[in-house]
Structure formats: C-alpha cells, structure tokens
Design an enzyme around this catalytic site. Sequence first.
Site, PDB file in Angstrom:
ATOM      1  N   CYS A   2     -30.583  11.948  38.472  1.00 30.01           N
ATOM      2  CA  CYS A   2     -29.869  13.012  38.666  1.00 30.01           C
ATOM      3  C   CYS A   2     -28.559  13.121  39.010  1.00 30.01           C
ATOM      4  O   CYS A   2     -27.851  11.994  38.858  1.00 30.01           O
ATOM      5  CB  CYS A   2     -30.627  13.771  40.096  1.00 30.01           C
ATOM      6  SG  CYS A   2     -32.427  13.619  39.970  1.00 30.01           S
ATOM      7  N   ARG A  48     -31.573  17.905  38.108  1.00 31.90           N
ATOM      8  CA  ARG A  48     -32.627  16.851  38.012  1.00 31.90           C
ATOM      9  C   ARG A  48     -32.849  16.340  36.597  1.00 31.90           C
ATOM     10  O   ARG A  48     -33.006  17.275  35.557  1.00 31.90           O
ATOM     11  CB  ARG A  48     -33.934  17.200  38.589  1.00 31.90           C
ATOM     12  CG  ARG A  48     -34.928  16.347  38.554  1.00 31.90           C
ATOM     13  CD  ARG A  48     -36.308  16.733  39.124  1.00 31.90           C
ATOM     14  NE  ARG A  48     -37.477  16.007  38.998  1.00 31.90           N
ATOM     15  CZ  ARG A  48     -38.737  16.187  39.042  1.00 31.90           C
ATOM     16  NH1 ARG A  48     -38.940  17.264  38.907  1.00 31.90           N
ATOM     17  NH2 ARG A  48     -39.313  15.087  39.146  1.00 31.90           N
ATOM     18  N   GLY A  75     -31.303   8.360  40.928  1.00 27.62           N
ATOM     19  CA  GLY A  75     -31.402   6.912  40.854  1.00 27.62           C
ATOM     20  C   GLY A  75     -32.887   6.674  40.675  1.00 27.62           C
ATOM     21  O   GLY A  75     -33.846   7.642  40.552  1.00 27.62           O
TER      22      GLY A  75
END
Length: 620
Positions: A2, A48, A75
């Site tokens: 993201c 996202r 991550g």
Amino acid sequence: MCGIWGAVNVADRQVAERAAAALHHRGPDDHGIYASREPQPVLLANTRLAIIDLSEAGHQPMSTADGRYWIVYNGEVYNYQEVRAQLLDIGHRFRSDSDTEVVLHAYVEWGERCLERLRGMFAFAVWDRQQAKLFAARDRLGIKPLYYAEPGGGRFVFGSELKALLASGLVEPRLNHPALHHYLSFYAVPSPYTLLEGVEALPPGHYLTFQAGRLRVQQYWWLPAAEPLQADAHEIALRLRALLEESIRLRMIADVPVGAFLSGGVDSSAVVALMTRASGERLRTFSVGFGAEGEALDERSAARVLAERYGTEHTEVVITGREVRELLPDMIRALDQPSGDGLNTYLVSRAAARHVKVALSGLGGDELFAGYPQFRLFQQSDRARGVWARLPGLAQDVARRSASLAQPVERALTWLDGDLLARYERVRILYSELDKQALYTPETMLAMAAPESSLKYLARYVHPAESGSIAQLTRLEIKNYMAHTLLRDTDAMSMAHSLEVRVPLIDHKLVEFAMGIPPGLKLNNGQGKWIFAEALRDVLPAEVLRRPKRGFEMPVAAWMRGELRDVLEDVFSRESIERRGLFRTEAVEAVYAHFKAGSGPYMRAWALAVLELWLREFID
C-alpha cells in the site's frame, strides 16, 4: 502492499485526500481516510494494493473493535499466520484474514516488541487514541520506505513517498543541501537524509513515537557482527539451502498470481528454480533486453534458456533509447528522490504489472555472498598489503612521495596503505570531497554549512568487532548500496506500476545466518558466491554456476549520446546551470565534456542530469 500517510495535529480532511491522491499508484484497489479531532486532531490515509484477503475486510485504515487503535500499513508480513495463531491463543479475535489486522493486534499485545516477531517487509503506523500516541516502524533491511517531518506548530506528518508529503501542503519544496552533498557521492540519498529540507527517512530497523509534541527515534534491529559459524562447508550449505527454500515458500503466499524477474544470473535463477519446486503452477517470468546499442549487455538468451528449463511463461522486455526518452519524465517522477540507477526496474516492472501483482527478485545475493568484483579487489589488496607491511619504512616513504606526482601510483597506494573507507571510496564514491568542492558555487558552499563528509557518514556502518575485509565490505554494501540505492529504487519504480516486488534473498533470518558464513566460503579462490552455488548445485544448470559474474548494465551512455542527447544538451546548457546556481558553470561543463570525449564515466554526467530533472519536477 500500500501507500500510507498520516498527520498529527492536523484536522483538515482535504489534506489527507490530497496525500492519498498522490499515492494512488501504490494502491489503486482501494483507499480510505481516518479523521478524528479527539483527543487531538489526527489524519490517517491509505491506498491499497490488495494481495492478501482481497475482501472489504482488509480495508484501511483499520481499527480494533473498540476503536482505540488505528493502523495504516504498507508491506507483507510473511509469518502472519504464525503470529495470528499466537494471538488467538492469547484471546485476540479477528474480523479479517489480512496480515494488516495481525500487525495491529500484535502491537496491541506486545507494543514496540511486536517488531521482533514480524518477518517480512513493512512500514506501518499505529495511532493510539487513548494515549494520543503515534507509533511507526520500518522493516529491518529497509525494503519499504517511510518519511517524516515536523513542519511546526506541534504537527507531525509521515508518508510512503515524498510526493505525498508535498501534496499534503504541510512540507515546503526546498532543497536540503547536506543531502545533496551525499547524493553526489553515492548517486543516491542515504537515510536519514532526504533531498527535501526538514524531511527525514526513518532508517532501516528503526521505529519512532510521537506523543505530546515529542519525537523519539529508536533502533530495534542491528545487522549482527560476522562471527564465523562453527560448521563445515557441507553443513553450512545444507542450512543455507533450507533457509532459502523457507524464504521462497513464505514469499509465494498471496491471493493473487506471483511472478519473478529472471536475468540469467545465479541469483534470479536460484529464485526461479526454488519457486518452481515450491509451486504446482506454471510461473510467469520477466527479463530485460536492449536494442542494437545494448547488444553486448543483453542477457535475454541466457534467461530464455532458463525459462525453458523451468517451464515458465516467459516475457521479454526490449528497452530502446526511444522508449526511455518518451518515459523519462514519468521515471523521474516515479523515482521520488534522484538516483543514478532504477531505469531497468521501472521498465521491467511496467511489463510485469500487466500480468501479475507480485514479482520475486534476486536482489541481495551479491551483497550477502561476495558477488561483486570489489570483493576480489579487497581480497587481493589484503594479500598485497601483507607484502607492503614487510617493506622497509624508507621504501614506503618513497612510494608515498611518488603518489603526489603520479595518479596511478596514488591509486595503487590507496589499496596498499589506505584504510577500509579509503579503499571503499575507490569502488563506490562517484564524487569525492575535493570533486564536490570544485563543483559548488560559493553560495552552495555557504548553504552546505560544513556538511558531514560522505566517508564520515559511512564510518557509522563500520563494526568494531569486524576486522576482515570481506566482512567489512559486506556490511558496507548491505547498509549503504543495497539499502539506499537498490532497495529504494526497486520500491519506488515497481510501486509506480502498482507492482509488489519481494526479495527472498534478504529475509532477515537468512541475512543473520549469512553474516556468519566464513569469508573463505563466500569468496573461494576468487570465485564469489561459492557457498551459495554449492547450496543450489542440484537445481541450477552447470552453465549458470560457471558463468562469470556480470553486473546488470544498461546502455545508458549510448542513449545519452543518442536519443537522450537533447535532454542532456538542455540540462548542461550554460543557461540551465546558471539558473540553478548550485554548481560552477565551467565545472559542470567540464564533466559533460569529459563524458562526450569518452574520458570520464557516464555516471558522473548522468547523476547531475537526473538531479537537475528531479529539481525541476519536485522543487521548481
């Protein structure tokens, strides 16, 4: 994967909307904003890229059920299922299958010590409403970025990219001169510096807290000292192989297709070979090639052979100077900070993103296992220094006096008589301190205000317990070149195309193990990555194992003389140099003249050109 952004003591939701828009490329699947005024104003924003739990349950910003804790997260934590099971046993309950919620609950349960349990690449921030406290952290090796600033008035702002901080309007686009000083040395900007004044990069393996107007930055992970493993080569190879297989397996966890970059070298071949063994499906692989101007550098034929061997669905990306010229403005914008590297990652990521959302890379093998030519240079210089040390003092003094008269003697003497950093300067420093002083105008020198020298900056990475050159160089390459150039460029250039790149060769457990492998097993009789090859001998073709190390190169110099010439002529025009006012006109013109005459490395001119283009995009 993201894009994240947040601000404390800022209440205007439109500020968050602007920042989120600037991060859209990092997460085009969804975006969300959390805004609260109590107990003090805070904004959190997320864009996202859905990889794990593609449902609405993975939406961010995400909160605990009671609304006390809020997280924005960038991550992948590859062991999230293991951590989730631990939390379930303790009594935590989950509303999603995402690793985001696991990280959130891990922080709720263990606070900052949750970082010890997370295995992966990440940058995240948690807002605790009850304590009015922001906690933010970055992964151990620096795979994911996090930038922050205190713009005054008790405000604090952070984000995945400088673009988001600028878009928020909370950070002014002013050049940070001390960071420029290091960029000229490393053709990248090392943390905690950034090229924006007042903005810092959270270093790898660090976390921060911001509470009651006070910022605290703390290190939580250290690259261990190289203490040789007490085991023979066979046992070390077996343990290394097991760690590689585990790392690959973990990084194939995704709810979307996973591919791989394949160059034909040992590192990417190893990744693809182990992926093939771990997966029951046909893999997608991607490699880069060039037109006629880069024929000598083209590795597509080697990659093609490997793709056929492993049965992958292979895509070749042919990069031409014309395409680079057309995409150059987009590349500069994607870089986020200037870098002499990164073009190849931008273009191969562009192609891969059309087919997959996740790609694995062989990045890190050369740094960990002594693959670069400089490891051999250091080993050879160690032997020569042994002979040099036995020479009479008079003979050494004569050589030192000769060094001031002949540059080749001076270069040789550095390898014989210089310390670790003086030798490292020969292989990794683009502009020395004297070179930079010759470039700067008096106004720039004044703005620099006695900057830290780049060698002094590097000295912070030297470990007092390490004496061998291979161990010392490994540390410098991991902490400097890999972290600040390779990883930063890979993140910026891949995320520009909404592609997540995973780097299994630098799983932190694998890195910790590799630091203890004796230097003689990494660089064995002049062969770099010897133990790495031994661990994979049964899955890699003999021709790959025998192939000499070739760094990935692009025909940038040819493009600079061809399709990019008009860009360089503009950048290096007297008008452009004088308008910028950073460098002495005649000094910059000399750098460009040396390049055109073929008497200087192209990178010296290219780094200055990229810097000017970045300044036009981000500062002007």
